[in-house]
Design a protein around this motif. Structure first.
Motif, PDB file in Angstrom:
ATOM      1  N   PRO A  46       0.812  -1.227   0.000  1.00  0.00           N
ATOM      2  CA  PRO A  46       0.000   0.000   0.000  1.00  0.00           C
ATOM      3  C   PRO A  46       0.844   1.276   0.000  1.00  0.00           C
ATOM      4  N   SER A  47       0.226   2.373  -0.403  1.00  0.00           N
ATOM      5  CA  SER A  47       0.902   3.670  -0.405  1.00  0.00           C
ATOM      6  C   SER A  47      -0.097   4.790  -0.634  1.00  0.00           C
ATOM      7  N   LEU A  48       0.125   5.913   0.005  1.00  0.00           N
ATOM      8  CA  LEU A  48      -0.613   7.139  -0.303  1.00  0.00           C
ATOM      9  C   LEU A  48       0.376   8.138  -0.901  1.00  0.00           C
ATOM     10  N   ARG A  49       1.354   8.559  -0.071  1.00  0.00           N
ATOM     11  CA  ARG A  49       2.293   9.608  -0.450  1.00  0.00           C
ATOM     12  C   ARG A  49       3.168   9.240  -1.643  1.00  0.00           C
ATOM     13  N   THR A  50       3.797   8.069  -1.571  1.00  0.00           N
ATOM     14  CA  THR A  50       4.754   7.707  -2.622  1.00  0.00           C
ATOM     15  C   THR A  50       4.041   7.603  -3.967  1.00  0.00           C
ATOM     16  N   ARG A  51       2.874   6.991  -3.935  1.00  0.00           N
ATOM     17  CA  ARG A  51       2.131   6.806  -5.180  1.00  0.00           C
ATOM     18  C   ARG A  51       1.745   8.157  -5.796  1.00  0.00           C
ATOM     19  N   LEU A 109       9.521   1.098  -8.204  1.00  0.00           N
ATOM     20  CA  LEU A 109       9.057  -0.133  -7.553  1.00  0.00           C
ATOM     21  C   LEU A 109       8.976   0.028  -6.046  1.00  0.00           C
ATOM     22  N   ARG A 110       7.827  -0.334  -5.483  1.00  0.00           N
ATOM     23  CA  ARG A 110       7.714  -0.460  -4.015  1.00  0.00           C
ATOM     24  C   ARG A 110       7.608  -1.929  -3.679  1.00  0.00           C
ATOM     25  N   SER A 111       8.555  -2.405  -2.885  1.00  0.00           N
ATOM     26  CA  SER A 111       8.466  -3.797  -2.413  1.00  0.00           C
ATOM     27  C   SER A 111       9.067  -3.918  -1.014  1.00  0.00           C
TER      28      SER A 111
HETATM   29  N1   CP Z   1       5.967   8.019   3.563  1.00  0.00           N
HETATM   30  C1   CP Z   1       5.493   7.177   2.640  1.00  0.00           C
HETATM   31  O1   CP Z   1       6.227   6.596   1.842  1.00  0.00           O
HETATM   32  O2   CP Z   1       4.130   7.028   2.659  1.00  0.00           O
HETATM   33  P1   CP Z   1       3.296   6.003   1.807  1.00  0.00           P
HETATM   34  O3   CP Z   1       3.576   4.634   2.355  1.00  0.00           O
HETATM   35  O4   CP Z   1       1.858   6.420   1.998  1.00  0.00           O
HETATM   36  O5   CP Z   1       3.703   6.083   0.372  1.00  0.00           O
END
Ligand code: CP
Ligand code: AN0
Length: 315
Positions: A46-51, A109-111
């Motif tokens: 999951p992600s808010l900011r990074t995405r 990539l986020r993992s």
């Molecule tokens: N700080 C940060 O990376 O937040 P997210 O996990 O919401 O992307």
């Protein structure tokens, strides 16, 4: 710069921080830099900011941005080489990465780490396979061991808010009910120790980070002592590196509150977010003038923009 996976990919750290600050000033020419190029953002978690900040950075540079949530929407990926794929994994990272490279000019990539097998997590298998088989530049959107876009935004934020040339920056562990990665603190010490800061890390015993990231940074086990005279307090929970992935304590006394910071120099409080209120940081800080967590998250856009811009130059 071709890939952005850690501070070691950055040639001139101060120039990159300065470039991120400059990205905040609107320049109509910036929209031309990425025209006709495609940024693909792949999320295993999951992600808010990074995405949204990385998407916005791509849009600001005139790029086309494609996003895919792999968990749930993508095929289950095999990452080990030479295996007989007769289990539940439908696709190998070798083909998946190659295909992504056909569609994208740059891939993010986020993992997250699994937090079970330290050696596997710290080998950064998925990130390295993507670099190896995609054939295009790769940006880490938080990997198993690092979160470099967050750290760059953090350095920009400290530079913006600092009142003295060499601020005292304290990174403090804080309690959390679940086991979290070491990525954010690993990255923060790696970046902050390259800046002109007095850097101190405080955490309960057993939460020592890997020496390959700490590189001799001072640890102060007494949190109250660490906070004396602090200009910035960077708050984060992480699970144990030594007893890998374990939550060793949830001692409430480590939570950051106004009372805790009374001997600081009116320290600005930072956190990468998401943050659990009244577990990690108390309301009196988050709702008060010491908190700069929202501004810090805002800086994720210019940080991503500076990095993408730099990579675009190499295409
Ligand atoms: N700080 C940060 O990376 O937040 P997210 O996990 O919401 O992307
Ligand atoms: C993640 C972490 O601690 O790494 C992401 C932070 C940006 N946080 C949580 O899972 C709550």
């Amino acid at each position: 710069m071709r890939n952005f996976t850690s501070v070691h990919d950055v040639q001139d750290l101060n120039a990159l921080v300065q470039s991120a600050r400059t990205c905040k000033i609107f320049d109509p020419l910036q929209m031309k830099k990425g025209k006709g190029k495609t940024l693909g953002l792949i999320f295993m978690n999951p992600s808010l900011r990074t995405r949204l900040s990385t998407q916005k950075a791509g849009i600001n540079l005139g790029m086309d941005v494609m996003i895919m949530n792999f968990s749930g929407e993508g095929w289950a990926l095999e990452t080990k080489e030479g295996v007989v794929m007769d289990g539940d994994k439908a696709e190998h990272i070798i083909e998946a990465a190659g295909v992504l490279g056909e569609y994208c000019d740059i891939i993010g990539l986020r993992s997250f780490p699994g937090l079970k097998d330290r050696e596997a997590d710290y080998s950064e298998e998925i990130l390295n396979s993507l670099i190896k088989y995609s054939g295009v530049p790769v940006i880490s959107l938080e990997s198993a061991t690092r979160h470099p876009l967050q750290s760059l935004a953090d350095m920009v934020t400290i530079e913006e808010f600092k009142k003295v040339n060499k601020p005292k920056v304290v990174m403090s562990w804080a309690p959390h009910p679940r086991a979290l990665p070491q990525s954010v603190p690993n990255s923060f010490v790696e970046w902050a120790s390259k800046m002109d800061y007095e850097l101190i890390v405080t955490h309960p015993e057993g939460y020592e980070l890997s020496e390959s990231f700490m590189n001799g940074v001072q640890i102060e086990y007494d949190q109250n002592k660490a906070f004396e005279g602090a200009d910035f307090v960077y708050v984060k929970n992480w699970s144990s590196f030594e007893e890998y992935g374990k939550v060793l304590t949830t001692d409430r006394d480590w939570m950051i509150s106004a009372r805790k910071l009374r001997n600081s120099r009116d320290a600005k409080v930072m956190h990468c977010l998401p943050v659990r209120r009244n577990v990690v940081i108390a309301d009196d800080i988050l709702d008060g003038s010491q908190s700069i967590v929202v501004e810090e998250a805002g800086n994720r856009v210019c940080a991503a923009q500076a990095v993408i811009q730099e990579i675009l130059k190499s295409l």
